[in-house]
Design a protein around this motif. Structure first.
Motif, PDB file in Angstrom:
ATOM      1  N   ILE A 207       0.833  -1.199   0.000  1.00  0.00           N
ATOM      2  CA  ILE A 207       0.000   0.000   0.000  1.00  0.00           C
ATOM      3  C   ILE A 207       0.871   1.255   0.000  1.00  0.00           C
ATOM      4  CG2 ILE A 207      -1.812   1.279   1.204  1.00  0.00           C
ATOM      5  CD1 ILE A 207      -2.741  -1.336   2.434  1.00  0.00           C
ATOM      6  N   LEU A 208       0.646   2.108  -0.981  1.00  0.00           N
ATOM      7  CA  LEU A 208       1.297   3.410  -1.059  1.00  0.00           C
ATOM      8  C   LEU A 208       0.476   4.421  -0.272  1.00  0.00           C
ATOM      9  CD1 LEU A 208       3.471   5.242  -2.607  1.00  0.00           C
ATOM     10  CD2 LEU A 208       1.597   5.700  -4.214  1.00  0.00           C
ATOM     11  N   SER A 209       1.148   5.257   0.509  1.00  0.00           N
ATOM     12  CA  SER A 209       0.450   6.314   1.237  1.00  0.00           C
ATOM     13  C   SER A 209       1.416   7.441   1.532  1.00  0.00           C
ATOM     14  CB  SER A 209      -0.134   5.781   2.554  1.00  0.00           C
ATOM     15  OG  SER A 209       0.906   5.466   3.475  1.00  0.00           O
ATOM     16  N   ARG A 210       0.870   8.607   1.775  1.00  0.00           N
ATOM     17  CA  ARG A 210       1.688   9.698   2.280  1.00  0.00           C
ATOM     18  C   ARG A 210       2.091   9.371   3.714  1.00  0.00           C
ATOM     19  NH1 ARG A 210      -0.733  14.672   2.938  1.00  0.00           N
ATOM     20  NH2 ARG A 210       1.304  15.689   2.805  1.00  0.00           N
ATOM     21  N   ALA A 211       3.322   9.707   4.073  1.00  0.00           N
ATOM     22  CA  ALA A 211       3.838   9.388   5.397  1.00  0.00           C
ATOM     23  C   ALA A 211       3.484  10.485   6.395  1.00  0.00           C
ATOM     24  CB  ALA A 211       5.354   9.223   5.339  1.00  0.00           C
ATOM     25  N   VAL A 212       3.196  10.060   7.620  1.00  0.00           N
ATOM     26  CA  VAL A 212       2.984  11.011   8.708  1.00  0.00           C
ATOM     27  C   VAL A 212       4.354  11.484   9.178  1.00  0.00           C
ATOM     28  CG1 VAL A 212       2.069  11.338  11.030  1.00  0.00           C
ATOM     29  CG2 VAL A 212       0.856   9.866   9.416  1.00  0.00           C
ATOM     30  N   VAL A 213       4.632  12.774   9.053  1.00  0.00           N
ATOM     31  CA  VAL A 213       5.962  13.295   9.400  1.00  0.00           C
ATOM     32  C   VAL A 213       5.919  14.249  10.589  1.00  0.00           C
ATOM     33  CG1 VAL A 213       6.875  13.029   7.072  1.00  0.00           C
ATOM     34  CG2 VAL A 213       5.721  15.158   7.694  1.00  0.00           C
ATOM     35  N   ASP A 214       4.748  14.406  11.206  1.00  0.00           N
ATOM     36  CA  ASP A 214       4.607  15.282  12.368  1.00  0.00           C
ATOM     37  C   ASP A 214       5.110  14.538  13.600  1.00  0.00           C
ATOM     38  OD1 ASP A 214       3.785  16.798  14.550  1.00  0.00           O
ATOM     39  OD2 ASP A 214       1.914  17.421  13.603  1.00  0.00           O
ATOM     40  N   ALA A 215       6.334  14.855  14.045  1.00  0.00           N
ATOM     41  CA  ALA A 215       6.944  14.147  15.169  1.00  0.00           C
ATOM     42  C   ALA A 215       6.133  14.307  16.449  1.00  0.00           C
ATOM     43  CB  ALA A 215       8.369  14.652  15.382  1.00  0.00           C
ATOM     44  N   THR A 216       5.521  15.455  16.636  1.00  0.00           N
ATOM     45  CA  THR A 216       4.716  15.689  17.844  1.00  0.00           C
ATOM     46  C   THR A 216       3.520  14.744  17.867  1.00  0.00           C
ATOM     47  OG1 THR A 216       5.377  18.008  17.911  1.00  0.00           O
ATOM     48  CG2 THR A 216       3.402  17.396  19.150  1.00  0.00           C
ATOM     49  N   TRP A 217       2.864  14.595  16.744  1.00  0.00           N
ATOM     50  CA  TRP A 217       1.693  13.717  16.663  1.00  0.00           C
ATOM     51  C   TRP A 217       2.098  12.263  16.859  1.00  0.00           C
ATOM     52  CZ3 TRP A 217      -3.087  13.490  17.542  1.00  0.00           C
ATOM     53  CH2 TRP A 217      -3.938  12.552  16.947  1.00  0.00           C
TER      54      TRP A 217
END
Length: 295
Positions: A207-217
């Motif tokens: 599965i291709l997806s945009r990565a979550v890059v918000d370190a705080t989240w």
């Protein structure tokens, strides 16, 4: 993987008021969708004009990858993910755009085994996807949305893939998670889906997806499983403590992997002309389709 461009990809979601969505490939609409006001699903219509951004897969490549690594193993998935990345980076009308992306197996356990047979039996060009297990109707509880009609199980190309499935060398299906649809769509491998299901099995899916890059989240989501792990481990005693700690550690690792591999929201661009233009495009490309958005 980090992608430096383009800013606007060839294969992209566009949106208009009234929960109207369309998947565009270049200047061609390939899927219209309208979310239900009740948030229990969406109505969709395929136009039959989708083209895979991947070059056709040859049987020799499938067997070569299977010889390199056991099908379904981490190494096998990594080899196929590298192949897909190369194909997508070179595709003029693929979904990649500037940002960070993931291409991984189903680490979130999205696919429900009971829904796979439904896909082969019920996949209309104009249909409905139900969300969150409401099952209204039950056959609409599907976990994967093909972008073109699935071929007949006896079609020549499908029969070739069925043979690969029986040999244990069938390549994975490449899907793309689209948050506005709340579903992965098939980027490449429609006939491989049919082949695996026709053989009574299940396809492997990357599965291709945009990565979550918000370190705080990510830190917020990770805090609770880490805290629960520490409490459980602190309470373990006796001769089996070491084995139980190892089990808890593996479980925590799985939870944290799922968090850092989370699907970020899919970007959508405004549909030129807004809702009126979307309605006109529907009338042109899928005449007679009238989704009941209030249902």
């Amino acid at each position: 993987m980090r992608v430096e461009g383009p800013v606007k990809p060839g294969l992209r979601m566009e949106c208009a008021d009234g929960r109207r969505l369309v998947l565009m490939q270049g200047a061609t609409p390939v899927l219209f969708a309208r979310q239900r006001a009740t948030h229990r699903g969406l109505h969709y219509a395929r136009t039959g004009r989708y083209t895979s951004p991947f070059a056709p897969l040859r049987a020799e490549r499938a067997r070569a990858v299977a010889e390199f690594a056991a099908p379904g193993s981490a190494e096998w998935s990594e080899r196929w993910a590298a192949h897909a990345e190369a194909e997508l980076r070179g595709a003029a009308e693929g979904p990649l755009h500037t940002g960070d992306w993931l291409l991984l197996p189903d680490v979130h356990r999205w696919f429900n085994a009971v829904n796979w047979p439904t896909l082969l039996a019920h996949d209309p060009d104009r249909g409905h996807l139900t969300w969150f297990g409401y099952g209204d109707p039950a056959e609409d509880a599907r976990d994967l949305l093909p972008l073109r009609a699935l071929s007949d199980p006896e079609a020549p190309r499908v029969k070739a893939y069925r043979r690969q499935y029986r040999e244990g060398v069938l390549p994975p299906v490449f899907a793309w998670w689209i948050s506005g649809l709340h579903s992965p769509v098939v980027l490449d491998g429609h006939d491989r889906v049919t082949a695996a299901l026709a053989e009574g099995g299940r396809p492997k899916v990357l599965i291709l997806s945009r990565a979550v890059v918000d370190a705080t989240w990510v830190a917020i989501l990770s805090a609770r499983p880490v805290e629960e792990y520490e409490k459980r481990v602190a309470a373990l005693e006796g001769p089996l403590a070491a084995a139980r700690i190892a089990h808890q550690s593996r479980s925590l690792a799985d939870d944290l992997t799922a968090i850092i591999s989370g699907y970020d929201r899919t970007l959508a661009w405004p549909f030129p002309g807004g809702a009126a233009a979307w309605d006109a495009a529907v009338a042109t490309h899928v005449p007679g389709w009238a989704p009941d958005a209030d249902r």
